[in-house]
Design a protein around this motif. Structure first.
Motif, short mmCIF file in Angstrom:
data_model
loop_
_atom_site.label_atom_id
_atom_site.label_comp_id
_atom_site.label_asym_id
_atom_site.label_seq_id
_atom_site.Cartn_x
_atom_site.Cartn_y
_atom_site.Cartn_z
N TRP A 1 5.77 44.35 34.32
CA TRP A 1 5.13 43.10 33.91
C TRP A 1 3.62 43.30 33.86
CZ3 TRP A 1 4.45 38.30 37.53
CH2 TRP A 1 3.84 37.26 36.80
N GLN A 2 3.06 43.20 32.65
CA GLN A 2 1.61 43.30 32.49
C GLN A 2 1.01 41.92 32.79
OE1 GLN A 2 -0.15 45.97 31.79
NE2 GLN A 2 1.43 47.44 31.22
N ILE A 3 0.64 41.72 34.05
CA ILE A 3 0.15 40.41 34.48
C ILE A 3 -1.19 40.11 33.79
CG2 ILE A 3 -0.52 39.02 36.47
CD1 ILE A 3 1.30 40.85 38.15
N THR A 4 -2.09 41.07 33.81
CA THR A 4 -3.35 40.99 33.06
C THR A 4 -3.57 42.35 32.41
OG1 THR A 4 -4.81 41.79 34.82
CG2 THR A 4 -4.24 39.44 34.85
N ASP A 5 -4.70 42.50 31.72
CA ASP A 5 -5.00 43.80 31.11
C ASP A 5 -5.26 44.87 32.17
OD1 ASP A 5 -4.75 42.71 28.63
OD2 ASP A 5 -6.91 42.34 28.35
N ARG A 6 -5.54 44.45 33.41
CA ARG A 6 -5.86 45.43 34.44
C ARG A 6 -4.82 45.51 35.55
NH1 ARG A 6 -11.86 43.87 36.18
NH2 ARG A 6 -11.62 45.78 37.42
#
Length: 358
Positions: free
Chosen positions: A151-156
């Motif tokens: 899961w890419q929660i944010t770009d970082r």
């Protein structure tokens, strides 16, 4: 020492060994509609090992009693393992906010072992007779299914989790004949199966485009197996031992990507250790593999790779600094000894390291 310090003495002609290994692998990739990819990974390997080794410490008594020579060797002691693996994986586009894969795995191993015990003159190596012929065959099959999600929660920041379930079966048969075998012949059969479920989960955070920190919690296990040829009243098999592993680390690059690093601290909690134990049945002490006790391993691992200013030169180093300890006292071990709570595990160094110039 009988023959002086740092002196190795063996039956003439022993100490030889040969090894041949063959590995073949292939991968097929098939793009599918919707951004999915199907991968097929197939592998096949053969390991052949053959030794001509001094066995006087174990077979010398039979050689002396039956052939009046003091030397005993294995000619040969041979092992052969064939292994086939097949894995299928269906994965989604890794650039999606939620991506993952599912898969299935199968492996089959067929292992053969042969011991030919010969009585030899300890001084000349001359053949005097055969006291043992032992052959064994082991078949191992494992089936597994697995999957993971990212899961890419944010770009970082992302979070990854996965799970795996497997089932395995082991079948073993052995036949031994010769004057060193009680009754002149022994046949042993054993079969055991078990299954296990493992999982992992961990976040990753990009400090910058070139550095990342991560944490990971995962479980693991080592398969059990049969206790072959044991007496009635001795456990016929041993179970898997299991671990819970925690890791916290950082990896990345510095100095215009000329230096790469990977550093982590770890803690491994281990339970149901597979250890050699003893049990007395009808007045006879029998050794077998069982499950008992808990242990811990913790420390720091590192890996650095530097592309030096000199053209074509790379300097690399890897290492581990750590400690292990038993969390329970263990008695009636196979060696006839014991281990106390807090003792380090056998063959577990506190430091290992490598340094390479390429």
């Amino acid at each position: 020492p009988l023959f002086g310090d740092l002196t190795h003495v063996q039956v003439p002609g022993t100490g030889k060994s040969t090894a041949k290994m063959t590995f073949i692998s292939g991968t097929l990739n098939a793009p599918l509609p919707g951004g999915f990819t199907l991968d097929s990974i197939t592998g096949y390997g053969v390991n052949d090992h053959e030794f001509m080794r001094d066995n006087t410490g174990f077979g010398g008594g039979a050689a002396l009693a039956s052939f009046r020579v003091r030397g005993a060797i294995y000619n040969p002691q041979a092992f052969r393992t064939e292994k086939f693996t097949q894995e299928l994986r269906l994965s989604s586009d890794p650039d999606r906010r939620l991506s993952g894969l599912v898969g299935a795995y199968y492996t089959r191993e067929e292992s053969d072992v042969q011991y030919v015990g010969e009585a030899r003159d300890a001084n000349t190596g001359a053949y005097a007779g055969t006291y043992l012929l032992q052959v064994g065959d082991t078949d191992f099959d494992e089936y597994a299914v697995f999957g993971s999600l990212t899961w890419q929660i944010t770009d970082r920041l992302d979070l990854e989790g996965g799970a795996r379930w497997s089932k395995n079966q082991q079948d073993y048969q052995e036949e031994a004949t010769g004057i060193s075998v009680t009754g002149g012949r022994r046949i042993a059969l054993a079969s055991v199966e078990d299954d296990a479920a493992t999982y992992s989960i961990g976040p990753r955070f990009k400090i910058s485009p070139d550095q990342m920190i991560y944490a990971r919690l995962a479980t693991g296990y080592r398969v059990g197996g049969p206790n072959v040829g044991v007496a009635s009243g001795v456990p016929a098999s041993f179970a898997p031992d299991e671990t819970v592993n925690f890791e916290l680390g950082s990896k990345g690059t510095f100095f215009d990507r000329t230096l790469t690093y990977d550093v982590s601290v770890f803690d491994v909690e281990w339970k149901d250790l597979q250890i050699t134990e003893t049990i007395t049945v009808n007045g006879v002490v029998n050794a077998y593999v069982g499950n008992r006790g808990k242990a811990r391993s913790r420390g720091l691992e590192y890996a650095f790779n530097w592309r030096a200013p000199l053209p074509g030169l790379r300097i690399s180093t890897t290492g581990m600094v750590g400690e292990t300890e038993l969390k329970d006292s263990l008695t009636q071990l196979g060696s006839g000894g014991f281990a106390l709570k807090g003792d380090p595990l056998v063959n577990s160094p506190e430091f290992t390291g490598t340094l390479g110039l390429d």
